[in-house]
Design a protein around this motif. Structure first.
Motif, PDB file in Angstrom:
ATOM      1  N   LYS A  72      39.218  17.912   2.292  1.00 60.14           N
ATOM      2  CA  LYS A  72      40.326  18.210   3.201  1.00 60.14           C
ATOM      3  C   LYS A  72      41.660  17.948   2.485  1.00 60.14           C
ATOM      4  O   LYS A  72      41.757  17.038   1.651  1.00 60.14           O
ATOM      5  CB  LYS A  72      40.246  17.302   4.446  1.00 60.14           C
ATOM      6  CG  LYS A  72      39.063  17.610   5.342  1.00 60.14           C
ATOM      7  CD  LYS A  72      39.314  18.844   6.176  1.00 60.14           C
ATOM      8  CE  LYS A  72      38.231  19.040   7.200  1.00 60.14           C
ATOM      9  NZ  LYS A  72      38.147  20.435   7.656  1.00 60.14           N
ATOM     10  N   GLN A  74      44.242  16.416   3.301  1.00 60.68           N
ATOM     11  CA  GLN A  74      44.789  15.060   3.493  1.00 60.68           C
ATOM     12  C   GLN A  74      44.279  14.058   2.452  1.00 60.68           C
ATOM     13  O   GLN A  74      44.947  13.054   2.186  1.00 60.68           O
ATOM     14  CB  GLN A  74      44.429  14.531   4.896  1.00 60.68           C
ATOM     15  CG  GLN A  74      45.092  15.264   6.053  1.00 60.68           C
ATOM     16  CD  GLN A  74      44.466  16.623   6.371  1.00 60.68           C
ATOM     17  OE1 GLN A  74      43.469  17.013   5.768  1.00 60.68           O
ATOM     18  NE2 GLN A  74      45.071  17.348   7.287  1.00 60.68           N
ATOM     19  N   VAL A  75      43.068  14.297   1.890  1.00 62.43           N
ATOM     20  CA  VAL A  75      42.539  13.331   0.913  1.00 62.43           C
ATOM     21  C   VAL A  75      42.690  13.832  -0.530  1.00 62.43           C
ATOM     22  O   VAL A  75      42.289  13.160  -1.471  1.00 62.43           O
ATOM     23  CB  VAL A  75      41.050  12.964   1.188  1.00 62.43           C
ATOM     24  CG1 VAL A  75      40.888  12.289   2.530  1.00 62.43           C
ATOM     25  CG2 VAL A  75      40.134  14.174   1.072  1.00 62.43           C
ATOM     26  N   LYS A  77      45.218  14.196  -2.641  1.00 61.99           N
ATOM     27  CA  LYS A  77      46.003  13.426  -3.609  1.00 61.99           C
ATOM     28  C   LYS A  77      45.163  12.277  -4.165  1.00 61.99           C
ATOM     29  O   LYS A  77      45.081  12.102  -5.388  1.00 61.99           O
ATOM     30  CB  LYS A  77      47.277  12.892  -2.938  1.00 61.99           C
ATOM     31  CG  LYS A  77      48.191  12.181  -3.900  1.00 61.99           C
ATOM     32  CD  LYS A  77      49.454  11.700  -3.230  1.00 61.99           C
ATOM     33  CE  LYS A  77      50.357  11.023  -4.247  1.00 61.99           C
ATOM     34  NZ  LYS A  77      51.511  10.375  -3.628  1.00 61.99           N
ATOM     35  N   HIS A 269      54.818  19.551   3.188  1.00 66.73           N
ATOM     36  CA  HIS A 269      54.453  18.238   3.727  1.00 66.73           C
ATOM     37  C   HIS A 269      53.295  17.605   2.942  1.00 66.73           C
ATOM     38  O   HIS A 269      53.340  16.429   2.585  1.00 66.73           O
ATOM     39  CB  HIS A 269      54.085  18.426   5.212  1.00 66.73           C
ATOM     40  CG  HIS A 269      53.486  17.221   5.854  1.00 66.73           C
ATOM     41  ND1 HIS A 269      54.230  16.084   6.116  1.00 66.73           N
ATOM     42  CD2 HIS A 269      52.214  16.949   6.252  1.00 66.73           C
ATOM     43  CE1 HIS A 269      53.440  15.165   6.668  1.00 66.73           C
ATOM     44  NE2 HIS A 269      52.216  15.678   6.759  1.00 66.73           N
ATOM     45  N   LEU A 270      52.239  18.435   2.651  1.00 66.78           N
ATOM     46  CA  LEU A 270      51.028  17.896   2.022  1.00 66.78           C
ATOM     47  C   LEU A 270      51.221  17.583   0.536  1.00 66.78           C
ATOM     48  O   LEU A 270      50.462  16.812  -0.041  1.00 66.78           O
ATOM     49  CB  LEU A 270      49.871  18.915   2.155  1.00 66.78           C
ATOM     50  CG  LEU A 270      49.318  19.107   3.566  1.00 66.78           C
ATOM     51  CD1 LEU A 270      48.473  20.363   3.660  1.00 66.78           C
ATOM     52  CD2 LEU A 270      48.496  17.880   3.980  1.00 66.78           C
TER      53      LEU A 270
END
Ligand SMILES: NC(=O)c1ccc[n+]([C@@H]2O[C@H](COP(=O)([O-])OP(=O)(O)OC[C@H]3O[C@@H](n4cnc5c(N)ncnc54)[C@H](OP(=O)(O)O)[C@@H]3O)[C@@H](O)[C@H]2O)c1
Length: 272
Positions: A72, A74-75, A77, A269-270
């Motif tokens: 995903k 969000q993880v 990085k 944002h991400l």
């Protein structure tokens, strides 16, 4: 791909569909590996496809030619930061994560060859549509590897500019939901016209499938196909005129613009 070794980081839905597509194309199970923190996920994918699985991402990428980042956004990085010291020269990184730019990936991984892809959900049925963008470090051979990977689950098309992935997100990434909305609306309208719901639903679904097949197999474009089925003063013309009087094309254009704008905002944002 006859000897290419591919490692999937994250063994969820998209990784499973890509692995299934590659296996169906004849890739040997020994050429594919996957890592995932979930023991159940690892057991499932191992049982289904006969591939080796790992809890450790570093172990999975050892010896791989292509590393597919299928986690995903969000993880991403933290995944990249732990992979960075493990990467070897010549390894290609393919990201399928929505909204993570090549710049962000190369900030986290170093200046490695990166292909960024935007697949869509019908990939799960090998009926997907993907846009691909390659950074300057990607070789001709690596482009072929990335294209073959995404072609295993549908149509894969190269883009000249990374920014065009926002448009791909708007057209094909989010696109299945637009067709679902039209299917919902047509089914509800058919019911209002007096059909039992299941009959309205079956007629709508088969019509969507039939129209898509016609459009894909025809040698003329959709506008010409529409003209051919629209007789002057007939029923189809009455419906099309009603759609157009209500601004159908503008509604579609604004919706895709909204999706593309949101895609660019999410990337901003991400990437932080
Ligand atoms: N599904 C689609 O149609 C679609 C379309 C376009 C793009 N994408 C992109 O594809 C990517 C994957 O989507 P998906 O639908 O396959 O998601 P998913 O089913 O949730 O798969 C992601 C997998 O990664 C695992 N994971 C989490 N942290 C990890 C880590 N540190 N190292 C290794 N694996 C880790 C997750 O485990 P846990 O569940 O235990 O956290 C999960 O099994 C996303 O970035 C998404 O944007 C998906």
């Amino acid at each position: 791909m006859s000897k290419t070794r591919i490692a999937f980081i994250g063994a969820g839905n998209m990784a499973a569909s890509l692995i299934g597509g590659l296996r169906a194309q004849g890739l040997d199970a020994s050429q594919i590996r996957a890592s995932d923190p979930g023991a159940d996920t690892r057991t499932r994918i191992q049982a289904e496809h006969g591939i080796a699985t790992f809890e450790s991402n570093a172990q999975a990428i050892d010896g791989a030619d292509v590393i597919v980042l299928a986690v995903k956004p969000q993880v991403m990085k933290s995944v990249c930061e732990t992979l960075k010291p493990e990467l070897k020269a010549g390894q290609l990184v393919v990201s399928i994560a929505a909204g993570i730019t090549c710049d962000s990936l190369q900030n986290w991984l170093g200046q490695v060859p990166v292909v960024r892809c935007m697949p869509n959900t019908p990939s799960l049925l090998r009926q997907g549509a993907s846009g691909l963008y390659a950074t300057a470090q990607v070789s001709v051979g690596q482009r072929e590897q990335a294209e073959q990977l995404l072609s295993a689950v549908g149509t894969a098309l190269w883009l000249e500019q990374e920014q065009q992935l926002d448009a791909v997100t708007a057209v094909s990434g989010s696109g299945p939901a637009y067709f679902f909305l039209l299917i919902e609306a047509m089914t509800a309208a058919g019911e209002k016209l007096g059909l039992p719901r299941d009959i309205a639903s079956q007629l709508t679904l088969q019509t969507a499938l039939g129209a898509a097949h016609m459009a894909v197999s025809s040698d003329v474009d959709a506008a010409e196909l529409r003209r051919r089925v629209t007789s002057p003063a007939g029923t189809t013309e009455a419906a099309i005129k009603s759609f157009q009087a209500n601004g159908f094309e503008a509604v579609v254009e604004q919706a895709l613009q909204a999706a593309a704008t949101r895609s660019a905002e999410l990337a901003e944002h991400l990437g932080k």
